[in-house]
Motif scaffolding. Structure first.
Motif, PDB file in Angstrom:
ATOM      1  N   ASN A 167      50.423  42.234  27.047  1.00 17.30           N
ATOM      2  CA  ASN A 167      51.753  41.996  27.601  1.00 17.30           C
ATOM      3  C   ASN A 167      51.874  42.424  29.056  1.00 17.30           C
ATOM      4  N   SER A 168      50.864  43.140  29.591  1.00 22.38           N
ATOM      5  CA  SER A 168      50.940  43.596  30.976  1.00 22.38           C
ATOM      6  C   SER A 168      50.792  42.407  31.918  1.00 22.38           C
ATOM      7  N   PRO A 169      51.514  42.404  33.041  1.00 23.77           N
ATOM      8  CA  PRO A 169      51.414  41.287  33.996  1.00 23.77           C
ATOM      9  C   PRO A 169      50.025  41.204  34.610  1.00 23.77           C
ATOM     10  N   ARG A 170      49.618  39.983  34.933  1.00 23.05           N
ATOM     11  CA  ARG A 170      48.283  39.754  35.481  1.00 23.05           C
ATOM     12  C   ARG A 170      48.422  39.078  36.839  1.00 23.05           C
ATOM     13  N   VAL A 171      47.463  39.355  37.717  1.00 23.08           N
ATOM     14  CA  VAL A 171      47.454  38.770  39.055  1.00 23.08           C
ATOM     15  C   VAL A 171      46.128  38.057  39.276  1.00 23.08           C
ATOM     16  N   GLU A 172      46.161  37.093  40.152  1.00 18.68           N
ATOM     17  CA  GLU A 172      44.951  36.342  40.472  1.00 18.68           C
ATOM     18  C   GLU A 172      44.230  37.013  41.640  1.00 18.68           C
ATOM     19  N   ILE A 173      42.918  37.179  41.520  1.00 22.42           N
ATOM     20  CA  ILE A 173      42.142  37.852  42.556  1.00 22.42           C
ATOM     21  C   ILE A 173      40.881  37.056  42.862  1.00 22.42           C
ATOM     22  N   ILE A 174      40.270  37.382  43.991  1.00 19.56           N
ATOM     23  CA  ILE A 174      38.924  36.931  44.339  1.00 19.56           C
ATOM     24  C   ILE A 174      38.157  38.137  44.882  1.00 19.56           C
ATOM     25  N   GLY A 175      36.829  38.110  44.783  1.00 18.98           N
ATOM     26  CA  GLY A 175      35.991  39.177  45.311  1.00 18.98           C
ATOM     27  C   GLY A 175      35.291  38.735  46.574  1.00 18.98           C
ATOM     28  N   VAL A 176      35.429  39.530  47.634  1.00 20.31           N
ATOM     29  CA  VAL A 176      34.869  39.187  48.943  1.00 20.31           C
ATOM     30  C   VAL A 176      33.901  40.276  49.372  1.00 20.31           C
ATOM     31  N   ARG A 177      32.761  39.854  49.903  1.00 25.17           N
ATOM     32  CA  ARG A 177      31.763  40.797  50.414  1.00 25.17           C
ATOM     33  C   ARG A 177      31.466  40.445  51.865  1.00 25.17           C
ATOM     34  N   PHE A 178      31.310  41.482  52.701  1.00 25.84           N
ATOM     35  CA  PHE A 178      31.135  41.259  54.138  1.00 25.84           C
ATOM     36  C   PHE A 178      29.684  41.403  54.582  1.00 25.84           C
ATOM     37  N   LYS A 179      28.831  41.919  53.695  1.00 21.24           N
ATOM     38  CA  LYS A 179      27.403  42.015  53.981  1.00 21.24           C
ATOM     39  C   LYS A 179      26.630  41.431  52.812  1.00 21.24           C
ATOM     40  N   ASP A 180      25.374  41.076  53.071  1.00 20.86           N
ATOM     41  CA  ASP A 180      24.563  40.498  52.008  1.00 20.86           C
ATOM     42  C   ASP A 180      24.460  41.428  50.804  1.00 20.86           C
ATOM     43  N   VAL A 181      24.300  42.715  51.077  1.00 16.64           N
ATOM     44  CA  VAL A 181      24.259  43.722  50.013  1.00 16.64           C
ATOM     45  C   VAL A 181      25.276  44.790  50.372  1.00 16.64           C
ATOM     46  N   GLY A 182      26.402  44.746  49.722  1.00 17.21           N
ATOM     47  CA  GLY A 182      27.455  45.704  50.035  1.00 17.21           C
ATOM     48  C   GLY A 182      28.529  45.696  48.972  1.00 17.21           C
ATOM     49  N   LYS A 183      29.588  46.456  49.223  1.00 16.38           N
ATOM     50  CA  LYS A 183      30.687  46.550  48.273  1.00 16.38           C
ATOM     51  C   LYS A 183      31.444  45.234  48.192  1.00 16.38           C
ATOM     52  N   VAL A 184      32.076  45.015  47.048  1.00 19.58           N
ATOM     53  CA  VAL A 184      32.929  43.851  46.839  1.00 19.58           C
ATOM     54  C   VAL A 184      34.374  44.305  46.905  1.00 19.58           C
ATOM     55  N   TYR A 185      35.164  43.668  47.764  1.00 20.22           N
ATOM     56  CA  TYR A 185      36.576  43.996  47.923  1.00 20.22           C
ATOM     57  C   TYR A 185      37.420  42.854  47.352  1.00 20.22           C
ATOM     58  N   TYR A 186      38.576  43.222  46.778  1.00 23.81           N
ATOM     59  CA  TYR A 186      39.399  42.246  46.079  1.00 23.81           C
ATOM     60  C   TYR A 186      40.628  41.891  46.899  1.00 23.81           C
ATOM     61  N   PHE A 187      40.940  40.592  46.905  1.00 29.04           N
ATOM     62  CA  PHE A 187      42.087  40.077  47.641  1.00 29.04           C
ATOM     63  C   PHE A 187      42.808  39.046  46.783  1.00 29.04           C
ATOM     64  N   SER A 188      44.053  38.832  47.126  1.00 28.44           N
ATOM     65  CA  SER A 188      44.816  37.766  46.480  1.00 28.44           C
ATOM     66  C   SER A 188      44.504  36.440  47.172  1.00 28.44           C
ATOM     67  N   PRO A 189      44.122  35.401  46.418  1.00 21.38           N
ATOM     68  CA  PRO A 189      43.754  34.125  47.058  1.00 21.38           C
ATOM     69  C   PRO A 189      44.946  33.353  47.599  1.00 21.38           C
ATOM     70  N   LYS A 190      46.170  33.792  47.298  1.00 23.74           N
ATOM     71  CA  LYS A 190      47.388  33.149  47.829  1.00 23.74           C
ATOM     72  C   LYS A 190      47.443  31.659  47.467  1.00 23.74           C
ATOM     73  N   GLY A 191      47.042  31.355  46.219  1.00 24.33           N
ATOM     74  CA  GLY A 191      47.126  29.979  45.745  1.00 24.33           C
ATOM     75  C   GLY A 191      45.923  29.118  46.081  1.00 24.33           C
ATOM     76  N   GLU A 192      45.007  29.605  46.938  1.00 24.13           N
ATOM     77  CA  GLU A 192      43.817  28.838  47.299  1.00 24.13           C
ATOM     78  C   GLU A 192      42.777  28.926  46.180  1.00 24.13           C
ATOM     79  N   LYS A 193      42.024  27.856  45.990  1.00 20.04           N
ATOM     80  CA  LYS A 193      40.932  27.829  45.031  1.00 20.04           C
ATOM     81  C   LYS A 193      39.608  27.973  45.784  1.00 20.04           C
ATOM     82  N   PHE A 194      38.797  28.939  45.356  1.00 21.61           N
ATOM     83  CA  PHE A 194      37.546  29.236  46.039  1.00 21.61           C
ATOM     84  C   PHE A 194      36.366  28.985  45.106  1.00 21.61           C
ATOM     85  N   ARG A 195      35.268  28.595  45.704  1.00 22.55           N
ATOM     86  CA  ARG A 195      33.995  28.490  44.998  1.00 22.55           C
ATOM     87  C   ARG A 195      33.064  29.591  45.494  1.00 22.55           C
ATOM     88  N   HIS A 196      32.059  29.876  44.695  1.00 23.71           N
ATOM     89  CA  HIS A 196      31.092  30.914  45.079  1.00 23.71           C
ATOM     90  C   HIS A 196      30.380  30.509  46.370  1.00 23.71           C
TER      91      HIS A 196
END
Length: 348
Positions: free
Chosen positions: A60-89
């Motif tokens: 019952n908890s609300p859910r949000v849409e997210i995407i995972g973004v990485r800024f280096k080839d090997v690094g941390k993954v940060y999460y952002f709201s896609p704002k309605g955009e559809k992304f592919r890997h």
């Protein structure tokens, strides 16, 4: 006064507090305590109940849409709201970070996530990267190569004891980060002034350790494969000399250290298995009871569970037996002595 933002310090690893008071031990029972190593690991009794990591969140908890973004080839993954955009890997997204506006690669496509499990407020992307943004990335990469040459020249001019490693420019050009290594503290205030005068933007110098240097530069390990840290390790895991000793490895620095001169990260990979083996296997020095009598464990093969025991009745003839066929009267301990710590302290 100089801007303190230009100066960074090399963070030393945390040390254990030797002055911490010893933990209270449980009172001894009247009968001698004996461990039963005939049990399998899955049958060992633990004080704490197991944690179900696959526990589902409240439906019952609300859910949000997210995407995972990485800024280096090997690094941390940060999460952002896609704002309605559809992304592919593999798509690129323009986002705002603490360092400024950056262009990152999408490594986790659109998915729903429980809002209650978000650690911090979810930022929205600025936009999906287009052809102009991709061209800007290429120009930025070429610009970083030119800046790196200038960085090297300026270090020589100022005769600084620094080794330049890498240069990073933010996507919006608001900041340039210079990474370097050094054995000690470096007064680079004049160097910062020269770089700021040349590029007319905010300059930040960061002193990094040898592990980060290996991660940035890459290379081949003694196994013949590319460095783990430069291939797939997002973060460094703590590795200790005790791990090498528990895995019955030779404490020769050339055998257990990587190209960076520190303990190899791969010592951590199988440590959980060795911890499990150690819980179910008598250690060297343990006093055990066998079918041939009592004796002391001289050698242990953790993988096979075979023990070599020196019997009290027949000390000249070693007795080989499986760990499931013995009962421990007093278990041994695996400790790293002071001489080993002194010889290998620079590896951690």
């Amino acid at each position: 006064m100089e801007n303190n933002d230009y100066f960074t310090e090399k963070i030393a690893p945390k040390k254990h507090n030797e002055n911490r008071p010893p933990e209270k031990r449980a009172e001894r029972q009247d009968k001698p305590h004996r461990k039963d190593f005939s049990r399998k690991p899955s049958q060992m009794v633990t004080d704490n109940p197991p944690i179900d990591l696959t526990m589902k969140a409240d439906e019952n908890s609300p859910r949000v849409e997210i995407i995972g973004v990485r800024f280096k080839d090997v690094g941390k993954v940060y999460y952002f709201s896609p704002k309605g955009e559809k992304f592919r890997h593999g798509d690129r997204a323009i986002v705002e970070t603490a360092r400024g506006v950056e262009c990152g690669e999408v490594v986790l496509t659109n998915r729903e996530f429980p809002k209650s499990e978000l650690v911090s407020p979810l930022k929205e992307i600025i936009r999906k990267a287009d052809e102009n943004d991709l061209k800007q990335l290429e120009l930025t990469a070429k610009k970083e190569e030119e800046i790196m040459k200038t960085f090297v020249e300026k270090i020589r001019e100022h005769n600084l004891d620094m080794k330049p490693i890498e240069v990073e420019c933010t996507f919006d050009g608001s900041k340039i980060l210079f990474y370097f290594t050094s054995d000690g503290r470096v007064d680079f205030r004049d160097l910062v002034k020269d770089l700021a005068f040349i590029y007319r933007t905010r300059i930040e110098l960061r002193q990094i350790g040898v592990r980060d240097e290996a991660k940035m530069l890459g290379g081949l390990g003694i196994c013949g494969r590319p460095f783990c840290c430069a291939s797939f390790l997002g973060e460094f895991q703590p590795v200790s000399i005790k791990m090498a000793k528990e895995q019955s490895l030779s404490l020769n620095p050339t055998k257990i250290s990587g190209t960076c001169g520190r303990l190899m990260c791969c010592l951590k990979y199988e440590q959980n298995c060795y911890d499990d083996f150690l819980r179910t296997t008598p250690k060297v020095g343990a006093y055990v009871e066998t079918s041939e009598g009592k004796g002391t464990v001289q050698e242990v093969n953790l993988l096979t569970g075979i023990l070599k025991i020196k019997l009290d009745k027949k000390p000249d003839v070693p007795f080989v037996v499986n760990k499931e066929e013995v009962t421990v009267i007093k278990d041994g301990k695996i400790q790293v002595n002071r001489d080993e710590i002194k010889a290998l302290k620079n590896l951690e």
